[in-house]
Design a protein around this motif. Sequence first.
Motif, PDB file in Angstrom:
ATOM      1  N   TYR A 114       0.813  -1.216   0.000  1.00 53.00           N
ATOM      2  CA  TYR A 114       0.000   0.000   0.000  1.00 53.00           C
ATOM      3  C   TYR A 114       0.851   1.272   0.000  1.00 53.00           C
ATOM      4  CZ  TYR A 114      -3.330  -3.517   1.475  1.00 53.00           C
ATOM      5  OH  TYR A 114      -4.093  -4.645   1.553  1.00 53.00           O
ATOM      6  N   TYR A 115       2.159   1.117   0.082  1.00 54.85           N
ATOM      7  CA  TYR A 115       3.049   2.272   0.151  1.00 54.85           C
ATOM      8  C   TYR A 115       3.621   2.510  -1.242  1.00 54.85           C
ATOM      9  CZ  TYR A 115       7.139   5.046   1.608  1.00 54.85           C
ATOM     10  OH  TYR A 115       8.113   6.003   1.735  1.00 54.85           O
ATOM     11  N   LYS A 116       3.140   3.511  -1.925  1.00 55.92           N
ATOM     12  CA  LYS A 116       3.535   3.840  -3.282  1.00 55.92           C
ATOM     13  C   LYS A 116       4.206   5.207  -3.311  1.00 55.92           C
ATOM     14  CE  LYS A 116       1.503   0.105  -4.791  1.00 55.92           C
ATOM     15  NZ  LYS A 116       2.310  -1.049  -5.291  1.00 55.92           N
ATOM     16  N   PRO A 117       4.855   5.564  -4.430  1.00 54.47           N
ATOM     17  CA  PRO A 117       5.449   6.906  -4.533  1.00 54.47           C
ATOM     18  C   PRO A 117       4.417   7.998  -4.256  1.00 54.47           C
ATOM     19  CG  PRO A 117       6.229   5.513  -6.310  1.00 54.47           C
ATOM     20  CD  PRO A 117       5.146   4.736  -5.601  1.00 54.47           C
ATOM     21  N   ILE A 118       4.818   8.983  -3.467  1.00 56.66           N
ATOM     22  CA  ILE A 118       3.907  10.051  -3.037  1.00 56.66           C
ATOM     23  C   ILE A 118       4.551  11.394  -3.333  1.00 56.66           C
ATOM     24  CG2 ILE A 118       2.711  11.088  -1.071  1.00 56.66           C
ATOM     25  CD1 ILE A 118       2.960   8.279   0.276  1.00 56.66           C
ATOM     26  N   LYS A 119       3.827  12.269  -4.028  1.00 57.21           N
ATOM     27  CA  LYS A 119       4.341  13.594  -4.329  1.00 57.21           C
ATOM     28  C   LYS A 119       3.932  14.557  -3.226  1.00 57.21           C
ATOM     29  CE  LYS A 119       5.043  16.857  -8.091  1.00 57.21           C
ATOM     30  NZ  LYS A 119       4.852  17.112  -9.536  1.00 57.21           N
ATOM     31  N   THR A 120       4.896  15.308  -2.730  1.00 50.98           N
ATOM     32  CA  THR A 120       4.615  16.337  -1.731  1.00 50.98           C
ATOM     33  C   THR A 120       5.145  17.651  -2.278  1.00 50.98           C
ATOM     34  OG1 THR A 120       6.713  16.077  -0.571  1.00 50.98           O
ATOM     35  CG2 THR A 120       4.906  14.659   0.127  1.00 50.98           C
ATOM     36  N   GLY A 121       4.427  18.712  -2.059  1.00 49.80           N
ATOM     37  CA  GLY A 121       4.862  19.993  -2.589  1.00 49.80           C
ATOM     38  C   GLY A 121       4.837  20.003  -4.105  1.00 49.80           C
ATOM     39  N   LYS A 122       5.725  20.768  -4.707  1.00 46.93           N
ATOM     40  CA  LYS A 122       5.742  20.908  -6.169  1.00 46.93           C
ATOM     41  C   LYS A 122       6.714  19.962  -6.857  1.00 46.93           C
ATOM     42  CE  LYS A 122       4.439  25.815  -6.035  1.00 46.93           C
ATOM     43  NZ  LYS A 122       4.837  27.201  -6.411  1.00 46.93           N
ATOM     44  N   LYS A 123       7.801  19.601  -6.156  1.00 43.28           N
ATOM     45  CA  LYS A 123       8.841  18.810  -6.816  1.00 43.28           C
ATOM     46  C   LYS A 123       9.172  17.498  -6.115  1.00 43.28           C
ATOM     47  CE  LYS A 123      11.685  22.277  -6.511  1.00 43.28           C
ATOM     48  NZ  LYS A 123      12.927  23.097  -6.592  1.00 43.28           N
ATOM     49  N   GLU A 131       9.946   0.111  -4.829  1.00 42.53           N
ATOM     50  CA  GLU A 131       9.136   0.545  -5.970  1.00 42.53           C
ATOM     51  C   GLU A 131      10.031   1.138  -7.064  1.00 42.53           C
ATOM     52  OE1 GLU A 131       5.690   0.799  -6.751  1.00 42.53           O
ATOM     53  OE2 GLU A 131       5.391  -0.666  -5.128  1.00 42.53           O
ATOM     54  N   GLU A 132       9.734   0.804  -8.318  1.00 35.33           N
ATOM     55  CA  GLU A 132      10.427   1.437  -9.431  1.00 35.33           C
ATOM     56  C   GLU A 132       9.703   2.736  -9.782  1.00 35.33           C
ATOM     57  OE1 GLU A 132      10.907  -1.070 -12.780  1.00 35.33           O
ATOM     58  OE2 GLU A 132      11.976  -2.649 -11.679  1.00 35.33           O
ATOM     59  N   TYR A 133      10.468   3.798  -9.982  1.00 37.57           N
ATOM     60  CA  TYR A 133       9.849   5.094 -10.285  1.00 37.57           C
ATOM     61  C   TYR A 133      10.746   5.892 -11.222  1.00 37.57           C
ATOM     62  CZ  TYR A 133       7.554   9.600  -9.709  1.00 37.57           C
ATOM     63  OH  TYR A 133       6.888  10.771  -9.945  1.00 37.57           O
ATOM     64  N   THR A 134      10.144   6.380 -12.298  1.00 34.98           N
ATOM     65  CA  THR A 134      10.858   7.244 -13.229  1.00 34.98           C
ATOM     66  C   THR A 134      10.350   8.668 -13.032  1.00 34.98           C
ATOM     67  OG1 THR A 134      11.025   5.447 -14.847  1.00 34.98           O
ATOM     68  CG2 THR A 134      11.399   7.701 -15.640  1.00 34.98           C
ATOM     69  N   PRO A 135      11.178   9.544 -12.493  1.00 39.75           N
ATOM     70  CA  PRO A 135      10.706  10.900 -12.196  1.00 39.75           C
ATOM     71  C   PRO A 135      10.439  11.705 -13.458  1.00 39.75           C
ATOM     72  CG  PRO A 135      13.070  10.722 -11.812  1.00 39.75           C
ATOM     73  CD  PRO A 135      12.580   9.336 -12.099  1.00 39.75           C
ATOM     74  N   ASP A 136       9.420  12.548 -13.386  1.00 39.13           N
ATOM     75  CA  ASP A 136       9.166  13.506 -14.452  1.00 39.13           C
ATOM     76  C   ASP A 136      10.216  14.606 -14.389  1.00 39.13           C
ATOM     77  OD1 ASP A 136       6.916  12.102 -15.264  1.00 39.13           O
ATOM     78  OD2 ASP A 136       5.549  13.285 -14.000  1.00 39.13           O
ATOM     79  N   GLU A 137      10.310  15.378 -15.439  1.00 42.28           N
ATOM     80  CA  GLU A 137      11.279  16.460 -15.487  1.00 42.28           C
ATOM     81  C   GLU A 137      11.050  17.439 -14.333  1.00 42.28           C
ATOM     82  OE1 GLU A 137      12.851  19.974 -18.546  1.00 42.28           O
ATOM     83  OE2 GLU A 137      11.342  18.516 -19.189  1.00 42.28           O
ATOM     84  N   GLY A 138      12.092  17.724 -13.584  1.00 40.69           N
ATOM     85  CA  GLY A 138      12.010  18.664 -12.475  1.00 40.69           C
ATOM     86  C   GLY A 138      11.689  18.034 -11.140  1.00 40.69           C
ATOM     87  N   GLU A 139      11.257  16.773 -11.129  1.00 38.46           N
ATOM     88  CA  GLU A 139      10.946  16.119  -9.859  1.00 38.46           C
ATOM     89  C   GLU A 139      12.220  15.725  -9.113  1.00 38.46           C
ATOM     90  OE1 GLU A 139       6.550  14.098 -10.431  1.00 38.46           O
ATOM     91  OE2 GLU A 139       8.323  12.840 -10.724  1.00 38.46           O
ATOM     92  N   ILE A 140      12.145  15.792  -7.796  1.00 40.32           N
ATOM     93  CA  ILE A 140      13.268  15.420  -6.933  1.00 40.32           C
ATOM     94  C   ILE A 140      12.840  14.213  -6.104  1.00 40.32           C
ATOM     95  CG2 ILE A 140      14.758  16.148  -5.034  1.00 40.32           C
ATOM     96  CD1 ILE A 140      14.392  19.024  -6.044  1.00 40.32           C
TER      97      ILE A 140
END
Length: 310
Positions: A114-123, A131-140
Amino acid sequence: MDENKSWIQIKVKCASRDIDTVSSVMSMVDNGLMIEDFSDVDQILDGVYGDLIDKSILEADRTKAAVSVFIPTIKSPAESELFIKQRLSDLGIDFELTHEGVCEEDWADSWKQYYKPIKTGKKLVIVPIWEEYTPDEGEIVVLMDPGMAFGTGTHETTRLCAGFVEKYTTPGCSVLDVGCGSGILAIAAAKVGAGNCFACDIDPVAVRVAKENTELNDTPNVKCAVSDLLRQVETVDGGYNVIVANIVADIIIRLAPDVGEYLAKDGVFIVSGIIEERADEVLTALDKAGYKVEDERYENGWYAAAVVRK
């Protein structure tokens, strides 16, 4: 409860004298508490009422109590358990925590689905290491293995704080995280450009986990150490530019008069872990200590604020 859902019962056993404090902390997870407290049974033993009380209650230890909360597995009960453990430890409460509804050998891994990538704030994006995750441009990306420390990013208090950390951290600034748990907030600060970061916690296990997470994220500028609130905190010239306390209302109120010793003149003090009902109480203490609200946010009954000197 809905029988079609899977629930975990988190139960905390404590001394009867601590029942109010324990209930307060656990109500931060969910308001549906089950309280077992036999300390007032003696008051109703006279006359006919005593004859109607179950024998097991009559023989119960009056000095002991317990509080339970029921969490659906889809809401990551492990995060709730870690939250309760850390907050009670911060408050110096002697307790025993157990959970029911899942096999002990499955507990360590059952919640990970149940624990997946979570976006906080803008970046900022908090990503569990499995979990495998490919960040979008500008994401940290901040990688997290919470282990036995609170702070995966799923809890509202952590998300609110992470958003403020992203907003108020400036390139090269110094950051102090009091009650760091998994180290998530100090690491997030380092990822968005902070220079010197000091993360501390009263729990040695949390500090160990935080150190491991700094290595995962290649953030050697984050130093982790055991500290009882501000007592063993390293000082920096001019004070820290940002101080974060994602703890509980009582601890923040206790910190308010002393945090100025460590905060830069134009620094920001970020507070979270506060239920809405206690927000005014915390703000009153901060106001008395010489702070005003610069920014504030609410989410699902939780309150966080960024305050500065008046």
